[in-house]
Design an enzyme around this catalytic site. Structure first.
Site, PDB file in Angstrom:
ATOM      1  N   GLU A 114      -5.768   0.695  -0.033  1.00  0.00           N
ATOM      2  CA  GLU A 114      -5.094   0.190  -0.553  1.00  0.00           C
ATOM      3  C   GLU A 114      -5.356  -0.607  -1.519  1.00  0.00           C
ATOM      4  O   GLU A 114      -6.974  -0.763  -1.395  1.00  0.00           O
ATOM      5  CB  GLU A 114      -4.610  -1.513   0.712  1.00  0.00           C
ATOM      6  CG  GLU A 114      -4.127  -0.960   1.873  1.00  0.00           C
ATOM      7  CD  GLU A 114      -2.576  -1.687   1.966  1.00  0.00           C
ATOM      8  OE1 GLU A 114      -2.171  -1.239   0.411  1.00  0.00           O
ATOM      9  OE2 GLU A 114      -1.779  -1.099   3.361  1.00  0.00           O
ATOM     10  N   HIS A 150       1.506   6.056  -0.216  1.00  0.00           N
ATOM     11  CA  HIS A 150       2.319   5.609   0.188  1.00  0.00           C
ATOM     12  C   HIS A 150       4.165   6.625   0.194  1.00  0.00           C
ATOM     13  O   HIS A 150       4.857   6.834   0.568  1.00  0.00           O
ATOM     14  CB  HIS A 150       2.326   4.403   1.139  1.00  0.00           C
ATOM     15  CG  HIS A 150       2.550   3.673   1.956  1.00  0.00           C
ATOM     16  ND1 HIS A 150       3.287   2.279   2.383  1.00  0.00           N
ATOM     17  CD2 HIS A 150       3.196   4.485   3.755  1.00  0.00           C
ATOM     18  CE1 HIS A 150       2.892   2.424   3.646  1.00  0.00           C
ATOM     19  NE2 HIS A 150       4.031   3.266   3.770  1.00  0.00           N
ATOM     20  N   ASP A 160       4.868   2.100  -2.535  1.00  0.00           N
ATOM     21  CA  ASP A 160       3.810   1.611  -3.200  1.00  0.00           C
ATOM     22  C   ASP A 160       2.723   2.460  -3.065  1.00  0.00           C
ATOM     23  O   ASP A 160       3.229   4.147  -2.749  1.00  0.00           O
ATOM     24  CB  ASP A 160       2.712   0.352  -3.273  1.00  0.00           C
ATOM     25  CG  ASP A 160       2.735   0.549  -1.192  1.00  0.00           C
ATOM     26  OD1 ASP A 160       3.798   1.721  -0.388  1.00  0.00           O
ATOM     27  OD2 ASP A 160       1.572   1.147  -0.488  1.00  0.00           O
TER      28      ASP A 160
HETATM   29 ZN   LIG Z   1       1.599   1.146   1.782  1.00  0.00          ZN
END
Ligand SMILES: [Zn+2]
Length: 182
Positions: A114, A150, A160
């Site tokens: 992330e 993603h 994202d």
């Molecule tokens: Zn994601």
């Protein structure tokens, strides 16, 4: 960077309860995500708290995260700091419903990274530098064959890391083979 016992030595480890065993030894995909909480606010503790299962959802901006149990292996902050939440040989819960090359449940065989950000904000240069270094390290440690967003494995559901993410930077650093569009 270096991995020791499935942890990135350069990361701060913050143990998430949101993981389980992988059904396979295969770790062949890196999934790049973008996240910030509340959305568009950077620098706070809410993302870490979400992954640790202790997010204060009394904030109306976070109300839709009540009961949500998710995690990621790594979180790269806008400062470049890296936090690891789940050992790489365990299954973190980052991708949700997903398909890659005809295979569903991408969490089974992927590592989730992330980036602190949004779909519409430029990511920081230091985040790219860290991400490239992370990818190189994971590629040498595991049998990584592909790096995707993603958005690529959950199309229509996830967007994202967003249109501002500069894939060419990864491609230039890692080579196009890992990033080839199917
Ligand atoms: Zn994601």
């Amino acid at each position: 960077m270096r991995v020791s016992e499935h942890r990135l030595v350069q990361a701060r480890f913050s143990s998430s309860p949101h993981y389980d065993d992988r059904p396979t030894d295969e770790i062949s995909l890196i999934v790049v995500h973008g996240i910030s909480l509340p959305p568009g606010k950077f620098g706070g503790d809410d993302v870490e708290d979400l992954f640790l299962g202790r997010l204060d959802t009394s904030n109306p901006e976070l109300a839709d995260l009540i009961g949500v149990r998710v995690s990621s292996h790594l979180f790269i902050r806008r400062s470049g700091e890296i936090i690891q939440f789940v050992d790489f040989d365990k299954r973190a819960w980052h991708a949700g419903e997903s398909v890659f090359l005809g295979r569903s449940a991408c969490n089974d065989f992927s590592i989730g990274v992330e980036l602190e950000g949004t779909d519409t904000t430029e990511y920081e240069n230091v985040q790219y530098l860290q991400l490239v270094s992370v990818c190189r390290t994971l590629i040498s440690e595991y049998s990584i064959l592909n790096v995707r967003g993603h958005c690529d494995i959950s199309p229509g559901r996830k967007t994202d890391p967003g249109s501002t993410f500069e894939w060419h930077r990864l491609e230039e650093a890692l080579g196009s083979g890992l990033l080839r569009c199917e």
